[in-house]
Design a protein around this motif. Sequence first.
Motif, PDB file in Angstrom:
ATOM      1  N   ALA A  46       0.825  -1.215   0.000  1.00  0.00           N
ATOM      2  CA  ALA A  46       0.000   0.000   0.000  1.00  0.00           C
ATOM      3  C   ALA A  46       0.858   1.265   0.000  1.00  0.00           C
ATOM      4  O   ALA A  46       0.343   2.354  -0.230  1.00  0.00           O
ATOM      5  N   ARG A  47       2.141   1.114   0.263  1.00  0.00           N
ATOM      6  CA  ARG A  47       3.070   2.257   0.300  1.00  0.00           C
ATOM      7  C   ARG A  47       4.235   1.990  -0.648  1.00  0.00           C
ATOM      8  O   ARG A  47       5.374   1.796  -0.209  1.00  0.00           O
ATOM      9  N   PRO A  48       3.985   1.984  -1.957  1.00  0.00           N
ATOM     10  CA  PRO A  48       5.045   1.621  -2.913  1.00  0.00           C
ATOM     11  C   PRO A  48       6.230   2.580  -2.919  1.00  0.00           C
ATOM     12  O   PRO A  48       7.310   2.203  -3.367  1.00  0.00           O
ATOM     13  N   HIS A  49       6.057   3.789  -2.422  1.00  0.00           N
ATOM     14  CA  HIS A  49       7.165   4.748  -2.406  1.00  0.00           C
ATOM     15  C   HIS A  49       7.946   4.721  -1.095  1.00  0.00           C
ATOM     16  O   HIS A  49       8.852   5.533  -0.896  1.00  0.00           O
ATOM     17  N   LEU A  50       7.605   3.788  -0.208  1.00  0.00           N
ATOM     18  CA  LEU A  50       8.295   3.659   1.066  1.00  0.00           C
ATOM     19  C   LEU A  50       9.757   3.292   0.827  1.00  0.00           C
ATOM     20  O   LEU A  50      10.056   2.375   0.052  1.00  0.00           O
ATOM     21  N   THR A  51      10.659   4.022   1.470  1.00  0.00           N
ATOM     22  CA  THR A  51      12.090   3.751   1.292  1.00  0.00           C
ATOM     23  C   THR A  51      12.774   3.344   2.588  1.00  0.00           C
ATOM     24  O   THR A  51      13.910   2.865   2.555  1.00  0.00           O
ATOM     25  N   ALA A  52      12.118   3.561   3.724  1.00  0.00           N
ATOM     26  CA  ALA A  52      12.764   3.289   5.000  1.00  0.00           C
ATOM     27  C   ALA A  52      11.754   2.795   6.019  1.00  0.00           C
ATOM     28  O   ALA A  52      10.560   3.063   5.901  1.00  0.00           O
ATOM     29  N   ALA A  53      12.268   2.080   7.017  1.00  0.00           N
ATOM     30  CA  ALA A  53      11.445   1.592   8.118  1.00  0.00           C
ATOM     31  C   ALA A  53      12.191   1.831   9.423  1.00  0.00           C
ATOM     32  O   ALA A  53      13.421   1.751   9.468  1.00  0.00           O
ATOM     33  N   ILE A  54      11.436   2.112  10.457  1.00  0.00           N
ATOM     34  CA  ILE A  54      11.969   2.303  11.805  1.00  0.00           C
ATOM     35  C   ILE A  54      11.492   1.116  12.630  1.00  0.00           C
ATOM     36  O   ILE A  54      10.300   0.812  12.648  1.00  0.00           O
ATOM     37  N   ARG A 104      14.220  -6.488   1.029  1.00  0.00           N
ATOM     38  CA  ARG A 104      13.269  -5.814   0.146  1.00  0.00           C
ATOM     39  C   ARG A 104      13.780  -4.447  -0.314  1.00  0.00           C
ATOM     40  O   ARG A 104      13.073  -3.710  -0.984  1.00  0.00           O
ATOM     41  N   GLY A 105      15.002  -4.098   0.088  1.00  0.00           N
ATOM     42  CA  GLY A 105      15.607  -2.863  -0.375  1.00  0.00           C
ATOM     43  C   GLY A 105      15.300  -1.631   0.455  1.00  0.00           C
ATOM     44  O   GLY A 105      15.614  -0.510   0.041  1.00  0.00           O
ATOM     45  N   LEU A 106      14.698  -1.811   1.630  1.00  0.00           N
ATOM     46  CA  LEU A 106      14.387  -0.661   2.487  1.00  0.00           C
ATOM     47  C   LEU A 106      15.590  -0.308   3.355  1.00  0.00           C
ATOM     48  O   LEU A 106      16.359  -1.186   3.754  1.00  0.00           O
TER      49      LEU A 106
END
Length: 166
Positions: A57-65, A85-87
Amino acid sequence: ARVLQGCRELGVPVVVTEQHPRVLGPTVPELGAQDLPKHPKTCFSMVGPAVEAELRARPHLTAAILCGIEAQACILQTALDLLERGLDVHVVVDACSSRSQLDRVVALGRMQQSGAFLTTSESLLLLLLRDAAHPCFRKVLPLLKEPAPDTGLLPLLGGLGPPGGL
């Protein structure tokens, strides 16, 4: 709770998973996540069907905390899955725990070796704000003024981080 409160003030999306809540119990109320949907899971990584749907649902997501409990299991396996997954993965070390300090330190080292960024709650919130002129700065400032909890990590982090220590 500090990271969650800061993310709420800054509009950062939050996903909460619970490891086998029928057996281990629900998320503690002290976290302040009572109003957030919880995704129960039995696998250690939080990247199961519900979180996969959140990621799609968030295809532009680049990072995760990441923060939570059992750094050597749930946090580590989630970090590895998200890195795959490249994040960019940011692990908030003062918001992660384990039953054993040794497991925690080794897991943090493994995550860092794998490409995750280790950070603290204060550093993370300042990175998200980027500028004291940010419209939410005054709302987040009380969180920054709270002393970080003593996590017992300081004496154990000698081998982590850049040459010369953290």
